[in-house]
Design a protein around this motif. Structure first.
Motif, PDB file in Angstrom:
ATOM      1  N   THR A  58       0.844  -1.192   0.000  1.00  0.00           N
ATOM      2  CA  THR A  58       0.000   0.000   0.000  1.00  0.00           C
ATOM      3  C   THR A  58       0.878   1.240   0.000  1.00  0.00           C
ATOM      4  OG1 THR A  58      -0.123   0.219   2.407  1.00  0.00           O
ATOM      5  CG2 THR A  58      -1.806  -1.132   1.346  1.00  0.00           C
ATOM      6  N   ARG A  59       0.337   2.265  -0.603  1.00  0.00           N
ATOM      7  CA  ARG A  59       0.972   3.584  -0.563  1.00  0.00           C
ATOM      8  C   ARG A  59      -0.074   4.561  -0.069  1.00  0.00           C
ATOM      9  NH1 ARG A  59       5.244   4.030  -5.103  1.00  0.00           N
ATOM     10  NH2 ARG A  59       6.589   2.473  -4.176  1.00  0.00           N
ATOM     11  N   LYS A  60       0.319   5.344   0.897  1.00  0.00           N
ATOM     12  CA  LYS A  60      -0.577   6.373   1.399  1.00  0.00           C
ATOM     13  C   LYS A  60      -0.087   7.715   0.881  1.00  0.00           C
ATOM     14  CE  LYS A  60      -3.189   7.812   5.307  1.00  0.00           C
ATOM     15  NZ  LYS A  60      -3.615   7.408   6.630  1.00  0.00           N
ATOM     16  N   PHE A  61      -1.012   8.468   0.297  1.00  0.00           N
ATOM     17  CA  PHE A  61      -0.706   9.777  -0.253  1.00  0.00           C
ATOM     18  C   PHE A  61      -1.334  10.837   0.639  1.00  0.00           C
ATOM     19  CE2 PHE A  61      -0.630   6.781  -3.724  1.00  0.00           C
ATOM     20  CZ  PHE A  61       0.543   7.107  -4.386  1.00  0.00           C
ATOM     21  N   SER A  62      -0.643  11.934   0.822  1.00  0.00           N
ATOM     22  CA  SER A  62      -1.136  12.999   1.688  1.00  0.00           C
ATOM     23  C   SER A  62      -2.350  13.684   1.063  1.00  0.00           C
ATOM     24  CB  SER A  62      -0.036  14.024   1.946  1.00  0.00           C
ATOM     25  OG  SER A  62       0.365  14.610   0.730  1.00  0.00           O
ATOM     26  N   ALA A  63      -3.062  14.398   1.911  1.00  0.00           N
ATOM     27  CA  ALA A  63      -4.216  15.163   1.458  1.00  0.00           C
ATOM     28  C   ALA A  63      -3.737  16.260   0.510  1.00  0.00           C
ATOM     29  CB  ALA A  63      -4.924  15.774   2.663  1.00  0.00           C
ATOM     30  N   ASP A  64      -4.550  16.506  -0.518  1.00  0.00           N
ATOM     31  CA  ASP A  64      -4.195  17.570  -1.457  1.00  0.00           C
ATOM     32  C   ASP A  64      -5.441  18.240  -2.011  1.00  0.00           C
ATOM     33  OD1 ASP A  64      -5.083  15.507  -3.051  1.00  0.00           O
ATOM     34  OD2 ASP A  64      -3.409  15.549  -4.425  1.00  0.00           O
ATOM     35  N   GLU A  65      -5.333  19.503  -2.265  1.00  0.00           N
ATOM     36  CA  GLU A  65      -6.390  20.286  -2.891  1.00  0.00           C
ATOM     37  C   GLU A  65      -7.767  19.995  -2.316  1.00  0.00           C
ATOM     38  OE1 GLU A  65      -6.157  20.085  -7.142  1.00  0.00           O
ATOM     39  OE2 GLU A  65      -3.988  20.276  -7.126  1.00  0.00           O
ATOM     40  N   GLY A  66      -7.877  20.011  -1.004  1.00  0.00           N
ATOM     41  CA  GLY A  66      -9.173  19.840  -0.369  1.00  0.00           C
ATOM     42  C   GLY A  66      -9.616  18.401  -0.176  1.00  0.00           C
ATOM     43  N   ALA A  67      -8.935  17.454  -0.793  1.00  0.00           N
ATOM     44  CA  ALA A  67      -9.293  16.051  -0.625  1.00  0.00           C
ATOM     45  C   ALA A  67      -8.453  15.461   0.508  1.00  0.00           C
ATOM     46  CB  ALA A  67      -9.035  15.280  -1.923  1.00  0.00           C
ATOM     47  N   GLY A  68      -9.035  14.496   1.201  1.00  0.00           N
ATOM     48  CA  GLY A  68      -8.304  13.853   2.281  1.00  0.00           C
ATOM     49  C   GLY A  68      -7.238  12.920   1.752  1.00  0.00           C
ATOM     50  N   ALA A  69      -6.470  12.384   2.682  1.00  0.00           N
ATOM     51  CA  ALA A  69      -5.431  11.421   2.312  1.00  0.00           C
ATOM     52  C   ALA A  69      -6.096  10.214   1.642  1.00  0.00           C
ATOM     53  CB  ALA A  69      -4.666  10.984   3.551  1.00  0.00           C
TER      54      ALA A  69
END
Length: 152
Positions: free
Chosen positions: A117-128
């Motif tokens: 799994t890869r977790k991506f940080s929250a961006d442009e108003g969307a959560g992680a």
């Protein structure tokens, strides 16, 4: 006066996104990969047909973690739960990997799978979001066992 959009050709961006999705689908199908995506802020998740195939669920149907958890080997249950919790709830962005035993739905034979799994940080108003790729590795595990048996 015509409205001018600077630096954005939305039609081009949509076409690029569609091409990217198609490439991902081809790679997943050719590699016999199962893909799962989880949006942390909404709890929304999507499953690929490859993931259904790995777990033996009918095409087009989605399964939840409670259904999948029933298919995980009892010895691997605790590690699987910890893995899912870290993937979904940890604040850290990064990669997690796990190898575990499972059964396909309706079968009794234990198989091996590898999940990353890869977790991506929250961006442009969307959560992680979490993006996971699963692959059956039973054939590789059997070869490893055979190689170990040949060693003195």
């Amino acid at each position: 006066m015509a409205e001018e959009r600077i630096g954005c050709n939305c039609g081009e961006a949509a076409a690029s996104s569609i091409r990217s999705e198609r490439r991902l689908s081809v790679v997943a199908a050719v590699g016999d990969l199962g893909i799962w995506e989880y949006q942390a802020d909404t709890g929304e998740h999507t499953w690929s047909t490859g993931l259904n195939k790995i777990f033996g669920f009918p095409p087009g149907g989605e399964c939840g973690f409670s259904e999948i958890q029933k298919l995980i080997h009892p010895t691997d249950q605790e590690d699987f739960e910890r893995f899912i919790t870290l993937s979904r709830e940890s604040e850290e962005v990064g990669t997690l990997s796990q190898t575990l035993r499972y059964r396909r739905f309706g079968e009794s034979t234990w198989r091996w799978m590898s999940v990353e799994t890869r977790k991506f940080s929250a961006d442009e108003g969307a959560g992680a979001r979490v993006f996971a790729v699963a692959r059956e590795t039973s054939a590789e595990a059997a070869l490893d066992d055979q190689a170990r048996d040949l060693l003195p």
